[in-house]
Design a protein around this motif. Structure first.
Motif, PDB file in Angstrom:
ATOM      1  N   GLU A 219       0.841  -1.192  -0.063  1.00 29.75           N
ATOM      2  CA  GLU A 219      -0.012  -0.003   0.175  1.00 29.75           C
ATOM      3  C   GLU A 219       0.834   1.374  -0.055  1.00 29.75           C
TER       4      GLU A 219
ATOM      5  N   ALA B 155       1.964   1.700  -3.441  1.00 29.88           N
ATOM      6  CA  ALA B 155       0.854   2.306  -4.301  1.00 29.88           C
ATOM      7  C   ALA B 155       0.663   3.669  -4.107  1.00 29.88           C
ATOM      8  N   ARG B 156       0.808   4.025  -2.775  1.00 33.73           N
ATOM      9  CA  ARG B 156       0.612   5.816  -2.487  1.00 33.73           C
ATOM     10  C   ARG B 156       1.856   6.451  -3.197  1.00 33.73           C
TER      11      ARG B 156
ATOM     12  N   LEU C  30       1.067   6.700  -6.941  1.00 31.46           N
ATOM     13  CA  LEU C  30      -0.127   7.917  -6.988  1.00 31.46           C
ATOM     14  C   LEU C  30       0.333   9.096  -6.865  1.00 31.46           C
TER      15      LEU C  30
ATOM     16  N   ARG D 130       3.731  10.187 -14.393  1.00 32.27           N
ATOM     17  CA  ARG D 130       3.820   8.787 -14.370  1.00 32.27           C
ATOM     18  C   ARG D 130       3.554   8.011 -15.538  1.00 32.27           C
TER      19      ARG D 130
ATOM     20  N   LEU E  20      -7.823   2.177  -4.429  1.00 32.11           N
ATOM     21  CA  LEU E  20      -6.983   3.131  -4.490  1.00 32.11           C
ATOM     22  C   LEU E  20      -6.389   3.684  -5.713  1.00 32.11           C
ATOM     23  N   LEU E  21      -5.732   2.719  -6.515  1.00 28.75           N
ATOM     24  CA  LEU E  21      -5.409   2.683  -7.744  1.00 28.75           C
ATOM     25  C   LEU E  21      -6.651   3.093  -8.873  1.00 28.75           C
TER      26      LEU E  21
ATOM     27  N   LYS F 103      -9.006   4.626  -8.608  1.00 33.35           N
ATOM     28  CA  LYS F 103      -9.493   6.253  -8.637  1.00 33.35           C
ATOM     29  C   LYS F 103      -8.828   7.054  -9.495  1.00 33.35           C
ATOM     30  N   ASP F 104      -7.396   6.646  -9.892  1.00 37.03           N
ATOM     31  CA  ASP F 104      -6.534   7.387 -10.625  1.00 37.03           C
ATOM     32  C   ASP F 104      -6.292   6.605 -12.110  1.00 37.03           C
TER      33      ASP F 104
ATOM     34  N   ILE G  39      -5.601   3.190 -12.617  1.00 34.12           N
ATOM     35  CA  ILE G  39      -4.443   2.428 -12.795  1.00 34.12           C
ATOM     36  C   ILE G  39      -5.063   1.164 -12.331  1.00 34.12           C
TER      37      ILE G  39
ATOM     38  N   TYR H 102      -4.954  -2.981 -11.439  1.00 36.40           N
ATOM     39  CA  TYR H 102      -4.285  -3.750 -10.344  1.00 36.40           C
ATOM     40  C   TYR H 102      -4.493  -5.128 -10.668  1.00 36.40           C
TER      41      TYR H 102
END
Ligand code: NAD
Length: 282
Positions: free
Chosen positions: A67, A70-71, A74, A79, A101-102, A104-105, A107, A109
């Motif tokens: 995590e 991953a942050r 982000l 990137r 999390l990913l 939302k942008d 990306i 997974y």
């Protein structure tokens, strides 16, 4: 360009497999470049990997580390990464959290935990189980093909492969612990280890413990499978947490978790095959 973060016992071999398969690879490990396979480029931080790579593979100790990385991805501006392939064992809950999390942008997974040990990774016989959306899996599959020749897509939701991996490691951990107790019993009764293994391996008590771990690491005294007791204790704990949350049966699970926790607390970081001398001495 493929990014690779986490060059430990397993990650260093997986990154080398990607290089050998002809992929350009950019790597990063918190401990520096010592285990980065030539001619991959090692960079100083996750952000630089996230800028250069389109697909980024993780081989990290646990969900907290995955995590955190991953942050960091982000938080990276400009990137290039559009998909993260997580080969670490982190459990389904952490995999779902990171996937959300990913996502939302934008990306993708794919959780892609592995089984078969460092020797299996070198031989490309490592089992890679993976799960994710069709789109994310389509991006990940050419990279997964560089990791190993044995690959199974087991679901369309991130975390499903982690559930299978935890079930596998619960079985592996339990069998190795039970075999250690059975062998200690046999030795105390005057039996010889090699004889016991020969007979068990043509009998109904055989398993990966009797066929692989005991002959290669206990009988030889090598104790060098390349997987620590701390990581195995983490895996059995993750399994038990998930089962308890489901309200599923956990009698054997609780026992196995306690055995591995005791071993990892007594000898943190020891090769997991040392559970035999630990059991025999306790
Ligand atoms: P390891 O402890 O040898 O290596 C982990 C590496 O990650 C280390 O080099 C560490 O420096 C690096 N790292 C940790 N946090 C980091 C961060 N935030 N940024 C960059 N680098 C970081 O572990 P391993 O044995 O290579 O296992 C990796 C994963 O694969 C674990 O989840 C493990 O459960 C799983 N696994 C291992 C094996 C095996 O045989 N070793 C088999 C199957 C699955």
């Amino acid at each position: 360009m493929i990014g690779f973060v986490g060059l430990g016992n397993m990650g260093a071999v997986l990154a080398a497999n990607l290089v050998a398969a002809g992929h350009p690879v950019v790597t990063h490990d918190a401990l520096g470049p010592a285990r980065s396979p030539a001619p991959a480029v090692h960079v100083d931080d996750v952000a630089e990997v996230a800028r250069r790579a389109e697909v980024l593979v993780l081989s990290l100790p646990d969900g907290t580390a995955s995590e955190q990385v991953a942050r960091e991805i982000l938080a990276t501006e400009n990137r290039g990464v559009g998909c993260v392939v997580d080969a670490s064992t982190i459990g389904p809950s952490a995999a779902r959290t990171i996937a959300e999390l990913l996502a939302k942008d934008g990306i993708g997974y794919v959780d892609a935990p592995v089984s078969g040990g460092v020797a299996g990774a070198r031989a490309r016989t490592l089992t890679v189980m993976y799960a994710g959306t069709d789109e994310a899996c389509a991006r990940a599959e050419p990279v997964l093909a560089g990791l190993s020749d044995r690959r199974h897509r087991v679901g369309d939701r991130p975390g499903m492969a982690q559930a299978l991996k935890l079930a596998n490691n619960f079985l592996s951990a339990t069998t190795l612990a039970a075999t250690s107790e059975a062998v200690a019993f046999g030795l105390a009764a005057g039996l010889d280890l090699a004889t016991m293994l020969d007979v068990l391996n043509t009998s109904s008590g055989r398993s990966a413990a009797t066929e692989d771990k005991f002959p290669r690491h206990v009988l030889t005294g090598r104790y060098a499978a390349g997987f620590t007791n701390s990581l195995m204790a983490k895996d059995v704990r993750l399994y038990l947490d998930e089962v308890e949350e489901q309200g599923g049966p956990a009698v054997v699970g609780r026992s196995a978790a306690a055995v591995w926790e005791d071993f990892a607390t007594a000898e943190p970081g020891a090769d997991f095959t040392r559970i035999f001398p630990f059991t025999e001495g306790s």
